[in-house]
Design an enzyme around this catalytic site. Structure first.
Site, PDB file in Angstrom:
ATOM      1  N   HIS A 314      14.355  -8.572 -36.843  1.00 51.82           N
ATOM      2  CA  HIS A 314      14.072  -7.188 -37.219  1.00 51.82           C
ATOM      3  C   HIS A 314      12.595  -6.994 -37.527  1.00 51.82           C
ATOM      4  CE1 HIS A 314      18.425  -6.224 -37.653  1.00 51.82           C
ATOM      5  NE2 HIS A 314      17.930  -5.175 -37.055  1.00 51.82           N
ATOM      6  N   GLU A 555      26.979  -3.678 -23.656  1.00 50.52           N
ATOM      7  CA  GLU A 555      26.211  -4.905 -23.865  1.00 50.52           C
ATOM      8  C   GLU A 555      27.063  -6.156 -23.708  1.00 50.52           C
ATOM      9  OE1 GLU A 555      24.274  -4.590 -27.667  1.00 50.52           O
ATOM     10  OE2 GLU A 555      26.041  -3.801 -28.652  1.00 50.52           O
ATOM     11  N   ASP A 579      21.385  -7.702 -25.438  1.00 50.89           N
ATOM     12  CA  ASP A 579      22.625  -8.475 -25.498  1.00 50.89           C
ATOM     13  C   ASP A 579      23.269  -8.605 -24.124  1.00 50.89           C
ATOM     14  OD1 ASP A 579      22.980  -9.450 -28.098  1.00 50.89           O
ATOM     15  OD2 ASP A 579      23.378  -7.425 -28.821  1.00 50.89           O
ATOM     16  N   CYS A 626      18.645   1.151 -24.094  1.00 49.84           N
ATOM     17  CA  CYS A 626      17.934   1.079 -25.371  1.00 49.84           C
ATOM     18  C   CYS A 626      17.531  -0.342 -25.729  1.00 49.84           C
ATOM     19  CB  CYS A 626      18.761   1.710 -26.487  1.00 49.84           C
ATOM     20  SG  CYS A 626      20.302   0.848 -26.793  1.00 49.84           S
TER      21      CYS A 626
HETATM   22  C1  PEP Z   1      20.587  -4.565 -27.278  1.00 50.30           C
HETATM   23  O1  PEP Z   1      21.406  -5.467 -27.430  1.00 50.30           O
HETATM   24  O2  PEP Z   1      19.945  -4.377 -26.224  1.00 50.30           O
HETATM   25  C2  PEP Z   1      20.284  -3.646 -28.391  1.00 50.30           C
HETATM   26  C3  PEP Z   1      19.537  -2.578 -28.203  1.00 50.30           C
HETATM   27  O3  PEP Z   1      20.785  -3.943 -29.605  1.00 50.30           O
HETATM   28  P1  PEP Z   1      20.196  -5.056 -30.612  1.00 50.30           P
HETATM   29  O4  PEP Z   1      18.864  -5.515 -30.062  1.00 50.30           O
HETATM   30  O5  PEP Z   1      20.079  -4.391 -31.935  1.00 50.30           O
HETATM   31  O6  PEP Z   1      21.248  -6.118 -30.555  1.00 50.30           O
HETATM   32 MG    MG Z   2      22.760  -5.476 -29.115  1.00 50.06          MG
END
Ligand code: PEP
Ligand code: MG
Length: 664
Positions: A314, A555, A579, A626
């Site tokens: 994060h 994902e 993911d 995203c």
């Molecule tokens: C992803 O998995 O691409 C995503 C946007 O979620 P995170 O990175 O929070 O797992």
């Molecule tokens: Mg993810």
């Protein structure tokens, strides 16, 4: 190479020598070259073939270095075309800017400072300088400047025993330090949004016989107050660490924190805080927490260097949001960082120089200046709502992790929020956030971007990033375990307050809800039933609420493969390429040894994205991306070509993406 005329066509077999095969950049350049010829050009690879003028189709062929392919050309300039294209494919460097750039392009998310793809300092540029220390490239960009070493000094007692006549004064000294530390900690919890009962609970542990009582007793028997506090703190924390309950176990951290605060006051040592930064510095640390960063003025953080952490942490996401160059997991002992005065950082390559020579500064300065100028040039895209040359409107939205990032996203003209990660709201604290508090945050974000959509993702945590108040069982494979929506469905006491908060915030109108880690249609239906139950409750209670649109993240391979079954059930899809790549490629997203496999531009991942877009559009719903791929310059045209309607990314990448889309 063998030439043969087939009917009126020309065919040539070529062994591909392009380093790492026809991945995004070489494929794009190959297609560009193909477009210079009027003849038709096909690439045949095994039983599949593609138009050589389409970079996306080329990538989907998954052509690797050493593969044999056939070039087929038909038209007036066919011999010229085949000759040039074969030469391209025979060159290991074709389409690759530099070896380092190729290695790092996929591991990094976005170059905060340029319109061009990330270009770390080439090896030749720095060959006269001492070799850099290396770490994980966590956020792109270059920085050179003064260091701020954010490493707590080890705590030690200057003496172990005191004289009998000193005891009363030592008790008074301990009392002052203790009261002061307790008041400061209460204030800190307050600032983090914790409820009073948590601060009270900590105060009662601190004031207990086992802590303060035991310290006082030891001082009374002639122990120095610092020595007594360190001993008692360590032993009480060790007792907490043995408890078989995740939440209670983590209280040991509170005891360590309390001990530290008291000892700092007793010894007169300075409490370190990033809030103390008054000018831009490069922060050197072992690790930082999100609250550490939240206390700082980010304008004063020129770069971040940590000896721990990964590119998908994060902290890395926050650094990228703010365009702060960062290198994590730096391979050096913490103690090497102490006393350092100047640092040079190449966040794109993951390189760090401690006490760099003046010659290196001379190399950095023009690049930092050029990056600044490029950033300024991108400002014209702030109010642009980009449309491709083919006339497709693409929404460029921001990924946020907390309301503190709203301003950064608005400043670059983000067209809404494509992903609001709610985990931070649950993680930076000592207890679960309540429904009111959550509704407040979601409403605040929605209002800031109205009328653009704001997509709030429901809690996406698992055993690898536990949150206080949820006991996660030990799992051998937490990434394949009880996480995201799976945990939420099983824990309505955690999930329903979030769903109710979302419904309440949806009175704003542009709030959308999104479910992570969906693998099965039944999960969507169960969440819909829970949402309906929350809506009924709110109605009976006379509380105002709206009806947020409901989307899911794609994902897992299961979701991608059954996108046609999922699409009719929801209002939108958002592909989490971070993911999706990890699960499709069976390659841990945080494992640097797998970087060559963990590629969102791998044909397997691209085919999955293409399937998802087709299924979504057949059902009349939109698809966003995203994950980090959404902001990678090489990927933007590819994703649009595959049918993606929205790209959501760190605010620092928004302007560049708007420019790239406008030129697509
Ligand atoms: C992803 O998995 O691409 C995503 C946007 O979620 P995170 O990175 O929070 O797992
Ligand atoms: Mg993810």
């Amino acid at each position: 190479m063998s030439d043969a005329k087939v009917k009126s066509m020309l065919e040539t077999a070529v062994v591909v020598r392009v380093s790492e095969g026809l991945h995004a950049r070489p494929a794009t350049q190959f297609a560009k070259l193909a477009k210079e010829f009027s003849c038709s050009l096909q690439v045949l690879h095994g039983s599949t073939s593609a138009d050589a003028k389409s970079a996306v189709k080329l990538m989907l062929l998954g052509i690797r270095e050493h593969d044999q392919i056939v070039l087929r050309a038909d038209g007036a300039d066919e011999s010229d075309a085949v000759e040039r294209m074969a030469r391209f494919l025979s060159s290991p460097e074709a389409g690759v800017q530099s070896a380092t750039a190729a290695q790092t392009a996929d591991a990094t998310a976005c170059q905060a400072d340029a319109a061009a793809p990330p270009v770390p300092l080439a090896a030749a540029d720095t060959q006269d300088s001492p070799p850099p220390l290396t770490g994980v490239p966590a956020s792109d960009g270059l920085a050179f400047g003064d260091a701020y070493v954010y490493l707590p000094e080890p705590l030690r007692a200057a003496r172990q025993w005191i004289e009998p006549h000193e005891i009363d004064a030592e008790q008074a000294r301990f009392k002052r330090a203790f009261d002061d530390a307790l008041a400061a900690l209460a204030k800190q919890f307050d600032a983090l949004g914790d409820t009073d009962d948590i601060a009270d609970a900590l105060a009662s542990v601190a004031q207990s016989d086992e802590f303060a009582g035991e310290i006082r007793a030891r001082v009374q028997s002639g122990r120095d107050a610092v020595a007594a506090t360190l001993e008692v703190g360590a032993s009480l924390a060790a007792s907490f660490e043995k408890i078989d309950d995740e939440y209670l176990r983590s209280r040991a951290d509170d005891i360590h924190g309390m001990t530290r605060q008291i000892v700092l006051r007793l010894t007169g040592q300075q409490q370190m805080s990033l809030a103390g930064l008054t000018k831009p510095c490069i922060v050197l640390a072992s690790d930082l927490t999100a609250p550490d960063l939240a206390r700082a003025n980010v304008a004063h953080i020129a770069a971040l260097v940590c000896t721990r952490g990964s590119a998908t942490s994060h902290l890395a996401i926050i650094a990228r949001s703010h365009g702060i160059p960062a290198v994590f997991g730096l391979q050096v002992a913490d103690d090497r960082l102490r006393g350092v005065r100047q640092v040079a950082v190449d966040g794109t390559a993951g390189h760090v120089w401690l006490e760099p020579p003046a010659a290196l500064q001379a190399q950095f300065a023009p690049r930092i200046g050029a990056a600044r100028a490029q950033r300024a040039a991108l400002d014209v895209y702030r109010d642009v709502e980009p449309v491709t040359r083919a006339g497709r409107r693409i929404r460029i939205a921001a990924n946020l992790g907390s309301p503190t990032e709203i301003d950064a996203a608005r400043a670059v003209g983000a067209m809404g929020v494509g992903l609001f990660r709610t985990e931070l709201l649950f993680m930076n604290r000592r207890s679960l956030p309540g429904e009111h508090e959550q509704a407040d945050v979601y409403r605040r974000v929605a209002q800031a971007f109205a009328p653009h959509p704001v997509v709030i993702r429901t809690l996406d945590v698992g055993g690898d990033k536990p949150v206080p108040g949820i006991a996660f069982p030990h799992e051998d494979n937490p990434f394949l375990g009880w996480r995201g929506v799976r945990m939420c469905i099983d824990r309505p006491d955690v999930f329903k307050p979030q769903l109710r908060a979302l419904l309440r915030a949806a009175t704003v109108g542009n709030v959308h809800a999104m479910l992570p880690m969906i693998a099965d249609l039944d999960e969507v239906r169960r969440v819909k039933a829970l949402i309906a139950e929350c809506a009924r409750e709110l109605k009976n209670e006379g509380v105002a609420f709206g009806e947020p649109k409901l989307g899911i993240m794609i994902e897992t391979p299961a979701a991608a493969l059954t996108a046609d079954l999922l699409a009719p059930e929801v209002d939108f899809f958002s592909i989490g390429t971070n993911d999706l790549t990890q699960y499709v490629m069976a390659a841990d997203r945080a494992n640097p040894h797998l970087a060559s496999l963990y590629r969102s531009n791998h044909p397997a991942v691209l085919r999955a994205i293409g399937m998802v877009c087709e299924a979504a559009h057949r059902a009349g719903i939109e698809v966003a991306v995203c994950g980090e791929a959404a902001s990678q310059p090489d990927m933007i045209a590819v994703l649009i070509g595959l049918g993606v309607d929205e790209l959501s990314m760190s605010p620092a990448c928004v302007l560049r993406a708007k420019k790239i889309v406008s030129e697509c």
